[in-house]
Write a protein that holds these residues in place. Structure first.
Motif, PDB file in Angstrom:
ATOM      1  N   LEU A   1       2.329   8.839  12.432  1.00 26.32           N
ATOM      2  CA  LEU A   1       1.772   8.810  13.786  1.00 26.32           C
ATOM      3  C   LEU A   1       0.464   8.027  13.825  1.00 26.32           C
ATOM      4  O   LEU A   1       0.192   7.298  14.784  1.00 26.32           O
ATOM      5  N   VAL A   2      -0.357   8.174  12.767  1.00 25.86           N
ATOM      6  CA  VAL A   2      -1.608   7.404  12.701  1.00 25.86           C
ATOM      7  C   VAL A   2      -1.307   5.918  12.573  1.00 25.86           C
ATOM      8  O   VAL A   2      -1.954   5.078  13.213  1.00 25.86           O
ATOM      9  N   PHE A   3      -0.318   5.582  11.752  1.00 29.96           N
ATOM     10  CA  PHE A   3       0.065   4.179  11.587  1.00 29.96           C
ATOM     11  C   PHE A   3       0.515   3.592  12.919  1.00 29.96           C
ATOM     12  O   PHE A   3       0.161   2.450  13.261  1.00 29.96           O
ATOM     13  N   ALA A   4       1.293   4.355  13.678  1.00 35.16           N
ATOM     14  CA  ALA A   4       1.814   3.863  14.955  1.00 35.16           C
ATOM     15  C   ALA A   4       0.709   3.618  15.977  1.00 35.16           C
ATOM     16  O   ALA A   4       0.881   2.800  16.890  1.00 35.16           O
ATOM     17  N   SER A   5      -0.421   4.311  15.827  1.00 33.67           N
ATOM     18  CA  SER A   5      -1.516   4.167  16.796  1.00 33.67           C
ATOM     19  C   SER A   5      -2.662   3.306  16.281  1.00 33.67           C
ATOM     20  O   SER A   5      -3.673   3.155  16.971  1.00 33.67           O
ATOM     21  N   SER A   6      -2.526   2.741  15.076  1.00 28.19           N
ATOM     22  CA  SER A   6      -3.619   1.969  14.478  1.00 28.19           C
ATOM     23  C   SER A   6      -3.721   0.585  15.099  1.00 28.19           C
ATOM     24  O   SER A   6      -2.710  -0.040  15.438  1.00 28.19           O
ATOM     25  N   ASP A   7      -4.954   0.128  15.222  1.00 23.81           N
ATOM     26  CA  ASP A   7      -5.224  -1.204  15.753  1.00 23.81           C
ATOM     27  C   ASP A   7      -6.014  -2.067  14.780  1.00 23.81           C
ATOM     28  O   ASP A   7      -6.468  -3.147  15.144  1.00 23.81           O
ATOM     29  N   SER A   8      -6.185  -1.599  13.560  1.00 21.85           N
ATOM     30  CA  SER A   8      -6.967  -2.342  12.581  1.00 21.85           C
ATOM     31  C   SER A   8      -6.261  -2.311  11.231  1.00 21.85           C
ATOM     32  O   SER A   8      -5.413  -1.452  10.964  1.00 21.85           O
ATOM     33  N   LEU A   9      -6.634  -3.254  10.373  1.00 23.03           N
ATOM     34  CA  LEU A   9      -6.061  -3.309   9.031  1.00 23.03           C
ATOM     35  C   LEU A   9      -6.421  -2.060   8.235  1.00 23.03           C
ATOM     36  O   LEU A   9      -5.589  -1.531   7.482  1.00 23.03           O
ATOM     37  N   GLN A  10      -7.651  -1.573   8.400  1.00 26.00           N
ATOM     38  CA  GLN A  10      -8.076  -0.388   7.658  1.00 26.00           C
ATOM     39  C   GLN A  10      -7.230   0.830   8.026  1.00 26.00           C
ATOM     40  O   GLN A  10      -6.813   1.602   7.160  1.00 26.00           O
ATOM     41  N   GLY A  11      -6.952   0.985   9.309  1.00 25.72           N
ATOM     42  CA  GLY A  11      -6.138   2.108   9.743  1.00 25.72           C
ATOM     43  C   GLY A  11      -4.721   2.031   9.216  1.00 25.72           C
ATOM     44  O   GLY A  11      -4.140   3.033   8.794  1.00 25.72           O
ATOM     45  N   LEU A  12      -4.158   0.812   9.233  1.00 24.71           N
ATOM     46  CA  LEU A  12      -2.814   0.627   8.701  1.00 24.71           C
ATOM     47  C   LEU A  12      -2.763   0.949   7.208  1.00 24.71           C
ATOM     48  O   LEU A  12      -1.847   1.631   6.732  1.00 24.71           O
ATOM     49  N   LEU A  13      -3.758   0.458   6.455  1.00 26.06           N
ATOM     50  CA  LEU A  13      -3.770   0.680   5.018  1.00 26.06           C
ATOM     51  C   LEU A  13      -3.916   2.156   4.673  1.00 26.06           C
ATOM     52  O   LEU A  13      -3.174   2.694   3.834  1.00 26.06           O
TER      53      LEU A  13
ATOM     54  N   SER B   1       0.805  -1.218   0.000  1.00 25.95           N
ATOM     55  CA  SER B   1       0.000   0.000   0.000  1.00 25.95           C
ATOM     56  C   SER B   1       0.837   1.265   0.000  1.00 25.95           C
ATOM     57  O   SER B   1       0.295   2.364  -0.115  1.00 25.95           O
ATOM     58  N   PHE B   2       2.145   1.149   0.131  1.00 28.48           N
ATOM     59  CA  PHE B   2       3.015   2.327   0.050  1.00 28.48           C
ATOM     60  C   PHE B   2       3.439   2.593  -1.391  1.00 28.48           C
ATOM     61  O   PHE B   2       3.261   3.686  -1.919  1.00 28.48           O
ATOM     62  N   LEU B   3       3.998   1.585  -2.052  1.00 32.11           N
ATOM     63  CA  LEU B   3       4.565   1.791  -3.385  1.00 32.11           C
ATOM     64  C   LEU B   3       3.514   2.077  -4.444  1.00 32.11           C
ATOM     65  O   LEU B   3       3.766   2.842  -5.380  1.00 32.11           O
ATOM     66  N   LEU B   4       2.337   1.471  -4.348  1.00 34.96           N
ATOM     67  CA  LEU B   4       1.319   1.668  -5.379  1.00 34.96           C
ATOM     68  C   LEU B   4       0.886   3.134  -5.491  1.00 34.96           C
ATOM     69  O   LEU B   4       0.983   3.724  -6.566  1.00 34.96           O
ATOM     70  N   PRO B   5       0.417   3.760  -4.407  1.00 34.67           N
ATOM     71  CA  PRO B   5       0.072   5.191  -4.535  1.00 34.67           C
ATOM     72  C   PRO B   5       1.287   6.062  -4.792  1.00 34.67           C
ATOM     73  O   PRO B   5       1.183   7.079  -5.479  1.00 34.67           O
ATOM     74  N   TYR B   6       2.438   5.670  -4.267  1.00 36.89           N
ATOM     75  CA  TYR B   6       3.668   6.430  -4.519  1.00 36.89           C
ATOM     76  C   TYR B   6       3.954   6.512  -6.015  1.00 36.89           C
ATOM     77  O   TYR B   6       4.314   7.569  -6.543  1.00 36.89           O
ATOM     78  N   GLY B   7       3.781   5.401  -6.715  1.00 40.77           N
ATOM     79  CA  GLY B   7       4.035   5.403  -8.149  1.00 40.77           C
ATOM     80  C   GLY B   7       2.935   6.060  -8.954  1.00 40.77           C
ATOM     81  O   GLY B   7       3.195   6.769  -9.925  1.00 40.77           O
ATOM     82  N   LEU B   8       1.674   5.864  -8.546  1.00 40.17           N
ATOM     83  CA  LEU B   8       0.549   6.353  -9.339  1.00 40.17           C
ATOM     84  C   LEU B   8       0.413   7.873  -9.328  1.00 40.17           C
ATOM     85  O   LEU B   8       0.061   8.469 -10.349  1.00 40.17           O
ATOM     86  N   VAL B   9       0.667   8.501  -8.204  1.00 41.39           N
ATOM     87  CA  VAL B   9       0.400   9.945  -8.100  1.00 41.39           C
ATOM     88  C   VAL B   9       1.628  10.793  -8.400  1.00 41.39           C
ATOM     89  O   VAL B   9       1.537  12.023  -8.392  1.00 41.39           O
ATOM     90  N   GLN B  10       2.762  10.176  -8.700  1.00 44.09           N
ATOM     91  CA  GLN B  10       3.973  10.970  -8.865  1.00 44.09           C
ATOM     92  C   GLN B  10       3.905  11.903 -10.073  1.00 44.09           C
ATOM     93  O   GLN B  10       4.371  13.042 -10.007  1.00 44.09           O
TER      94      GLN B  10
END
Length: 424
Positions: free
Chosen positions: A96-108, A59-68
């Motif tokens: 910071l949001v990633f570090a506090s996430s407790d669900s897959l949706q939050g991580l994504l 989920s990092f590389l895909l948007p990184y490549g698409l919006v560049q």
């Protein structure tokens, strides 16, 4: 403040902004690479299965490549320091949001946001390099910037060792705070200082046309294909994971060859950037680099070659691939005025996409090949190596006229040579 003093102050601040943007590039590589070091603890902590972890990783590389590319176009039209500031703040908040996430949706969602924010770093750094450095230093600047990939990956490996058994939340929190301190804060201070003290000169005549020429489009396509060749090898070989699995190399041998190749890659990028400052040298460097890459590949997959003799082809393999960074200055020289960020984004995106494709291809090769069988590696990567030689030859022997070579590197400079000089 006189116009000359304002111009000097502007260049000095722009160089500081460029250095700060390089820290952003190192940070994004650190964040993207470090996931592999804590995905196990993250999965066990949040009870995620392998497919969920794969989604988070991708989920990092895909948007990184698409919006560049669209982001690059926006950067060309606006204040680059403002875009970098907003991107650094957004990436820090998403961490910071990633570090506090407790669900897959939050991580994504947070990981996607981080990838989109990081898409600003590379094209913005290219614009600052073009704005603050002499024209003949742009190739070196891009080589150095791309070479920072190794430094970011090194941080990803070393930081967990320094922090001990710190949990993944603490590591991601540290990443967010670090970005705010080393990028966002300096960018804010430098941006304010530039606005207060620098008076922009009156726009002068630009030697380049404002629209893409047919020759410029052809050159851009060539550069995209060439950079795709380079990153296809880097990601597809997976730091020798493919060859190691098929040839039964020990972990220590694979790690040693990976380190040597990484050093060679940095040497190739920085060295070709330094030697490629003059446009007429670039085609020859590319052709030499692609031939060296192909020959090194053949040596690496030769069964009869002693393992002690693999270090030299591993180093030359990285050096050869590193010359692909010249795709950036060649493409930028062919671009219309004011489209540096978009041009760099297009070339970088082509490499990212090809890297992802070759990663999948390597996985399929591993599934289809029994241990010790390198026939598919020779076929597929041999064809890729020949493709690189063909692309470098095309670039070297296609004398398309590039008007960009005549543009002043700074507003107070005059063109140094005729605008009809070949670009490579």
């Amino acid at each position: 403040m006189s116009w000359q003093q304002s111009a000097l102050e502007g260049r000095r601040i722009d160089r500081l902004l460029w250095v700060t943007s390089l820290l952003f590039v190192v940070w994004l590589v650190w964040v993207e690479t470090s996931f592999q070091y804590f995905e196990g603890s993250l999965g066990s902590d949040l009870r995620l299965n392998s497919s969920g972890l794969a989604l988070v990783a991708g989920s990092f590389l895909l948007p990184y490549g698409l919006v560049q590319v669209p982001i690059g176009r926006l950067i060309d039209r606006g204040r680059v320091e403002l875009w970098l500031l907003l991107a650094a703040l957004a990436a820090a908040c998403c961490s910071l949001v990633f570090a506090s996430s407790d669900s897959l949706q939050g991580l994504l969602l947070s990981r996607i946001g981080t990838g989109m924010a990081c898409a600003v770093a590379f094209p913005a750094s290219a614009v600052l390099a073009r704005r603050s450095l002499p024209a003949d230093r742009f190739a070196l600047a891009m080589g150095f910037t791309d070479g920072l990939l190794g430094m970011g990956a090194a941080f990803a490996a070393v930081i967990p060792l320094l922090l001990g058994r710190t949990g993944w939340r603490d590591l991601v929190l540290l990443q967010g705070i670090a970005l705010a301190l080393i990028v966002a804060l300096p960018m804010l201070l430098l941006g304010v200082r530039r606005s207060e003290r620098v008076v922009e000169p009156v726009a002068q005549h630009d030697a380049r046309v404002n629209r893409w020429t047919r020759a410029g489009v052809h050159r851009l396509i060539q550069c995209c294909l060439l950079y795709a060749w380079g990153l296809g090898f880097v990601f597809g070989m997976a730091q020798y994971g493919l060859l190691s699995s098929l040839r039964g190399w020990s972990g220590s041998l694979m790690e040693g060859l990976t380190l040597i190749m990484s050093i060679g890659l940095v040497v190739g990028m920085v060295g070709s950037g330094a030697l490629g400052g003059r446009p007429q040298h670039r085609g020859g460097l590319l052709l030499a680099g692609t031939v060296i890459t192909l020959l090194s590949l053949l040596l690496l997959i030769t069964p009869s070659l002693p393992r002690s003799a693999l270090l030299l082809p591993a180093f030359s393999f990285g050096v050869g691939i590193g010359t692909s960074v010249l795709a950036f200055p060649i493409a930028e020289a062919a671009a219309p005025s004011g489209q540096t960020a978009m041009t760099v984004s297009i070339v970088n995106t082509s490499g990212t996409v090809m890297g992802g494709v070759m990663t999948i291809v390597s996985g399929l090769i591993l599934q289809a090949s029994p241990k010790g069988d390198l026939s598919l590696v020779l076929l597929i990567y041999g064809v890729l190596g020949l493709f690189g030689v063909a692309m470098a030859s095309w670039i070297k022997f296609s004398p398309e006229l590039v008007a960009a070579d005549a543009i002043p590197s700074r507003p107070d400079e005059a063109p140094s040579r005729d605008s009809r000089e070949p670009g490579v």
